[in-house]
Design a protein around this motif. Structure first.
Motif, short mmCIF file in Angstrom:
data_model
loop_
_atom_site.label_atom_id
_atom_site.label_comp_id
_atom_site.label_asym_id
_atom_site.label_seq_id
_atom_site.Cartn_x
_atom_site.Cartn_y
_atom_site.Cartn_z
N HIS A 1 56.12 33.24 34.81
CA HIS A 1 56.70 33.38 36.16
C HIS A 1 58.08 32.72 36.26
O HIS A 1 58.38 32.09 37.28
N ASP B 1 53.76 31.85 45.07
CA ASP B 1 54.64 33.01 45.14
C ASP B 1 54.26 33.72 46.43
O ASP B 1 53.49 34.67 46.44
N CYS C 1 40.17 34.27 46.56
CA CYS C 1 41.05 35.35 46.11
C CYS C 1 40.79 35.75 44.67
O CYS C 1 40.66 36.92 44.36
N HIS C 2 40.75 34.76 43.79
CA HIS C 2 40.63 35.10 42.36
C HIS C 2 39.20 35.39 41.94
O HIS C 2 38.97 35.85 40.83
N MET D 1 50.47 34.64 46.64
CA MET D 1 49.89 33.43 46.04
C MET D 1 50.44 32.22 46.79
O MET D 1 51.64 31.96 46.77
N LYS E 1 55.25 39.93 35.54
CA LYS E 1 56.61 39.43 35.53
C LYS E 1 56.89 38.61 34.29
O LYS E 1 57.99 38.53 33.83
N CYS F 1 40.57 28.47 45.48
CA CYS F 1 41.05 29.62 44.70
C CYS F 1 40.07 30.78 44.66
O CYS F 1 40.45 31.94 44.56
N GLN G 1 49.59 40.40 37.03
CA GLN G 1 51.01 40.65 37.22
C GLN G 1 51.73 40.53 35.90
O GLN G 1 51.29 39.84 35.01
N LYS H 1 45.59 35.70 29.20
CA LYS H 1 47.00 35.35 29.24
C LYS H 1 47.21 33.83 29.44
O LYS H 1 48.01 33.21 28.76
C1 HEC Z 1 45.49 33.98 49.10
C2 HEC Z 1 44.99 34.40 47.85
C3 HEC Z 1 45.15 33.42 46.68
C4 HEC Z 1 44.64 32.15 46.58
C5 HEC Z 1 43.80 31.40 47.60
C6 HEC Z 1 45.02 31.68 45.27
N1 HEC Z 1 45.74 32.64 44.62
FE1 HEC Z 1 46.54 32.46 42.75
N2 HEC Z 1 47.42 34.27 42.99
C7 HEC Z 1 47.30 35.09 44.07
C8 HEC Z 1 48.15 36.23 43.90
C9 HEC Z 1 48.29 37.40 44.86
C10 HEC Z 1 48.80 36.06 42.67
C11 HEC Z 1 49.86 36.96 42.04
C12 HEC Z 1 51.20 36.41 42.49
C13 HEC Z 1 52.38 37.10 41.90
O1 HEC Z 1 52.38 38.32 41.75
O2 HEC Z 1 53.33 36.41 41.58
C14 HEC Z 1 48.30 34.82 42.12
C15 HEC Z 1 48.68 34.32 40.88
C16 HEC Z 1 48.13 33.20 40.30
C17 HEC Z 1 48.40 32.77 38.96
C18 HEC Z 1 49.28 33.47 37.96
C19 HEC Z 1 48.44 34.38 37.16
C20 HEC Z 1 49.20 35.27 36.24
O3 HEC Z 1 48.61 35.70 35.25
O4 HEC Z 1 50.35 35.60 36.51
C21 HEC Z 1 47.69 31.63 38.75
C22 HEC Z 1 47.63 30.80 37.50
C23 HEC Z 1 46.98 31.36 39.97
N3 HEC Z 1 47.26 32.35 40.89
C24 HEC Z 1 46.13 30.27 40.16
C25 HEC Z 1 45.58 29.96 41.38
C26 HEC Z 1 44.87 28.73 41.62
C27 HEC Z 1 44.60 27.67 40.59
C28 HEC Z 1 44.50 28.76 42.92
C29 HEC Z 1 43.77 27.70 43.70
C30 HEC Z 1 44.38 26.38 43.69
C31 HEC Z 1 44.94 30.02 43.48
N4 HEC Z 1 45.59 30.70 42.52
C32 HEC Z 1 44.69 30.43 44.78
C33 HEC Z 1 46.50 34.88 45.17
C34 HEC Z 1 45.85 33.70 45.45
#
Ligand code: HEC
Length: 579
Positions: free
Chosen positions: A57, A126, A91-92, A131, A18, A88, A16, A109
Motif C-alpha cells: 500500500h 484507507d 468486515c474481514h 478501511m 495496489k 476487524c 486489492q 499475501k
Molecule cells: C469497515 C470495514 C473494515 C474494518 C472494520 C477493517 N477493515 Fe481492513 N480493510 C477494509 C477494506 C475495505 C480494505 C481494502 C482497502 C483498500 O482497498 O485499500 C481493508 C484492507 C486491509 C488490509 C490490507 C490487505 C491487503 O491485502 O491489501 C489489512 C492488512 C487490513 N485491512 C487489516 C485490518 C485489521 C487488522 C482490522 C482491525 C483492526 C481491519 N482491517 C478492520 C475494511 C475493513
C-alpha cells in the motif's frame, strides 16, 4: 478439508492489488499484447507513476524497518485474536476471507509483507476504500493484531472445516426504522413489489455512515426456502455444488455452470420428473477463476465455448452435446487484472462480429490517472472473436464483470453493474442498463450523471456532461450480478423479453438489501422504464443472517428459470404453474 470461498465478494471483488502492482514493464507488455489502446493519449502517464513500487500500500521505506516487538509471540497472537474479533471481524470475517471489496487477509499475501508495513497500513487505514484508521487503538494492540493476522489467522482459516460460520447478527440494526422508499432492505423485499429509483431520490454523500455488514452465511434452516410470486414454484435443481456462479444455456439445451473457485466448468443435461438434472459432468477443470461463458458463433450450431477467467480469455472447441472439452483451451486474449474485481462476463453480438468482455475495477474508487493498474479496467472491452485485439467499448462502468448480455430481440448490449462503496447506505445505486458504444458511465470521478464523487472533488469537469444516467437504478450495494433475457415459453406472455437478474446482496449497508432475483420489465419493446420488481426473495432470515446469495441466472429449455446460489451452493429452479 479446505474451506470453501465463503466470500468471493458480494460484488466479486477480492484482495486489492495496489501493492502487487504491475511495474512499468509488465504493464506495457500486457497492454501492448492484448489491447488496442483506443484512447492512447489519455493512457500515456508520466513515467514517474510507473516507478517500481513493491511496498505494501505504498508504505514508506521507514515502515518496512519498524520491528514487531511481539514477533513470534503466541501470547501476542492470542491477544491479537481478541483485538481482531472486536475491531476487524465484522468486515474481514471470522476466517479472514473478506467479502465485497473487503480483501482477504489469508490469501497468502500478508505473510510475505513486513510487519512494520502492515502496522503502518492499519494505523493509517484507507478511508476512501473503506478501511478505517486504527490509530486510536494503543500501539500494543495494533502490534498484537498484526501478529495475529500474519501468523495465526491464516492457519485458523485453513483448518476451519465448515464454511458455515456462527450467526453474527447485530439485532439493533434489525430494529432500524423502516427504509424510506424508494430505498428498501431485505425486511421489505416481497415478490411482485415494483420499485423505481430516480436520480432525484439520491441522498448526499455521507448522509449515513458507511456500514460494515458483511454476511456470515449460515446453513439454510429446514423451514427456509426461496419465495416467488403467486403462480410460481421454486424447486431445488442441484445441491452440493462448489461455488456455483455463472449459468448459461447452450443452444442444444445443456446447462453450463462456472464453479469459479475450484476452477471448473460443469455441464448439466436434462430434467427428471422431479426437476433434477439427468446428467452432470465436468466439461473443463483446472481453470483460474472461470466466470463468463458464451457460445460462438451465435445460433444453433456453435463451434467454440469462450470462457472469461480473471487474466485470460480462453476458448474450447465445442459441438452440440459435448460434455467434456475435446481439446484446448486456446488463449484468445490477456485481460487487464488481476486485483480487485475478478469476474469477467463475456457475450457475443447477435451477428457474431463482436465479442464483449466486462473487466471491473481493481479498487473501490482509485483514480486511473494516478493508478496505472486501473487502466482499461472498469470498462466493457470489445474485439473480433477470432482475432481478438481488445479496445474499449464503453467506460466508467465500475464492475459489469458480474453480468453482460445481448438482448436477443433488439441486439443491444446490456450490463449489470456494481457501483461504489463507502458513501453511505443509499449511495451509489447499482444499475442495469443498455450500453452505448463509446458511452461513459462516470466511475470513478462522477456517478449517475453529473454527481461528482466527493473523493475526486474538482477532477475532470469536462466529463460532467458526458456521464450517462443508467436505465434502471437498483438498490445501492445490491451487488447485481448475472442477467438474462426471458425468451422461454413457460411464463405468462407479459414476461416475454424481460430481464431477470441475480442480486448477490449487500455488505456496505446497515440493513441488508439484495439477496434476491429481480425482474426488469422491458414492456415488449426492449425499453426499460426505470422500474424493477422483486421476483424471488427469502434468502435472508428474519434475524438478518443470509443463507443464500443468487449469482447466475439462465432460462432452461422448458422455460423455467435456473438461479445459482453460492451461499447454499445450489441451483434453484423457478417454474410457473399458474396455481
Ligand atoms: C469497515 C470495514 C473494515 C474494518 C472494520 C477493517 N477493515 Fe481492513 N480493510 C477494509 C477494506 C475495505 C480494505 C481494502 C482497502 C483498500 O482497498 O485499500 C481493508 C484492507 C486491509 C488490509 C490490507 C490487505 C491487503 O491485502 O491489501 C489489512 C492488512 C487490513 N485491512 C487489516 C485490518 C485489521 C487488522 C482490522 C482491525 C483492526 C481491519 N482491517 C478492520 C475494511 C475493513
Amino acid at each position: 478439508m479446505g474451506e470453501r470461498l465463503v466470500a468471493i465478494g458480494g460484488d466479486g471483488i477480492q484482495a486489492q492489488v495496489k501493492l502487487q502492482t504491475l511495474n512499468r514493464k509488465d504493464f506495457m507488455r500486457r497492454f501492448a499484447k492484448s489491447c488496442t489502446l483506443v484512447a492512447a493519449a489519455a493512457l500515456i502517464v508520466p513515467t514517474i507513476l510507473f516507478a517500481d513500487d513493491t511496498n505494501f500500500h505504498n508504505a514508506p521505506d521507514s515502515a518496512q524497518k519498524m520491528k514487531n516487538p511481539y514477533q513470534g509471540s503466541s501470547a501476542a497472537a492470542q491477544a491479537g485474536k481478541t483485538v481482531y474479533a472486536r475491531n476487524c471481524l465484522s468486515c474481514h470475517g471470522k476466517a479472514g476471507k473478506g467479502t465485497g471489496n473487503v480483501p482477504s487477509l489469508v490469501d497468502g499475501k500478508l505473510t510475505s509483507v513486513a510487519s512494520g508495513e502492515v502496522f503502518w497500513f492499519i494505523t493509517k487505514g484507507d478511508k476512501d476504500n473503506g478501511m478505517p484508521s486504527w490509530a486510536q487503538l494503543p500501539a500494543k494492540e495494533r502490534w498484537q493484531v498484526v501478529t495475529y493476522v500474519q501468523t495465526s489467522l491464516p492457519l485458523a482459516g485453513s483448518q476451519q472445516g465448515s464454511r458455515v460460520a456462527p450467526a453474527d447478527t447485530n439485532t439493533s440494526k434489525l430494529q432500524a426504522p423502516p427504509p424510506k422508499p424508494p430505498f428498501t432492505d431485505f425486511r421489505y423485499e416481497e415478490p411482485g413489489q415494483v420499485r423505481k429509483i430516480t436520480v432525484n431520490d439520491l441522498p448526499q454523500p455521507y448522509a449515513t455512515h458507511s456500514a460494515e455488514n458483511a454476511p456470515q452465511v449460515v446453513a439454510r434452516p429446514e423451514n427456509a426456502w426461496p419465495i416467488a410470486p403467486p403462480g410460481f414454484k421454486v424447486g431445488l435443481y442441484a445441491a452440493g455444488l462448489d461455488n456455483p456462479r455463472t449459468l448459461i444455456t447452450a443452444p442444444n439445451g445443456d446447462i453450463f455452470l462456472a464453479e469459479s473457485e475450484p476452477g471448473d466448468i460443469r455441464v448439466f443435461r436434462g430434467m427428471t420428473s422431479e426437476g433434477k438434472p439427468e446428467l452432470s459432468s465436468i466439461f473443463a477443470g483446472g481453470l483460474k477463476r472461470p466466470y463468463g461463458i458464451a457460445f460462438y458463433p451465435p445460433g444453433p450450431d456453435p463451434r467454440w465455448v469462450y470462457i472469461g477467467t480473471t487474466m485470460e480469455l480462453l476458448r474450447f472447441p465445442y459441438h452440440n452435446g459435448d460434455v467434456k472439452a475435446s481439446g484446448g483451451p486456446e488463449d484468445i486474449a490477456d485481460l487487464p487484472g488481476p486485483g480487485g474485481h475478478w469476474t469477467r462476463a463475456v457475450a457475443f453480438s447477435k451477428d457474431g462480429k463482436e465479442l464483449f468482455v466486462a473487466d471491473g475495477s481493481g479498487s473501490n474508487v482509485d483514480d486511473p490517472d494516478t493508478h496505472p493498474d486501473e487502466k482499461n479496467r472498469a470498462d466493457i472491452l470489445v474485439c473480433d472473436p477470432t482475432n481478438c485485439h481488445l479496445s474499449v467499448y464503453a467506460s466508467g462502468i465500475r464492475n459489469a464483470g458480474g453480468g453482460i448480455a445481448v438482448d436477443p430481440e433488439t441486439g443491444e448490449l446490456w450490463c449489470s453493474v456494481n457501483e461504489r462503496d463507502a458513501l453511505g447506505d443509499n449511495l451509489v445505486p447499482d444499475y442495469i442498463t443498455h450500453v452505448q458504444e463509446g458511452g461513459f458511465y462516470g466511475w470513478p470521478w462522477w456517478y449517475m450523471g453529473g454527481h461528482q464523487d466527493p473523493r475526486h472533488a474538482g477532477k475532470h469537469p469536462e466529463l460532467k456532461d458526458k456521464v450517462i444516467v443508467p436505465d434502471v437504478l437498483l438498490q445501492p450495494h445490491n451487488a447485481s450480478l448475472e442477467l438474462t433475457f426471458y425468451e422461454g415459453g413457460q411464463l405468462p406472455a407479459e414476461y416475454k423479453g424481460d430481464i431477470f437478474a441475480s442480486e448477490h446482496g449487500s455488505w456496505n449497508k446497515a440493513v441488508r438489501a439484495g439477496y434476491e432475483v429481480i425482474r426488469v420489465p422491458l414492456h415488449q419493446n426492449g425499453d426499460a422504464s426505470g422500474e424493477y420488481e422483486d421476483f424471488v426473495t427469502g434468502f435472508v432470515l428474519p434475524d438478518g443472517n443470509a443463507w443464500g446469495r443468487p449469482v447466475g441466472i439462465t432460462v432452461a429449455p422448458d422455460g423455467s428459470l435456473l438461479v445459482s446460489d453460492d451461499g447454499s451452493n445450489s441451483i434453484w429452479r423457478v417454474s410457473y404453474t399458474g396455481k
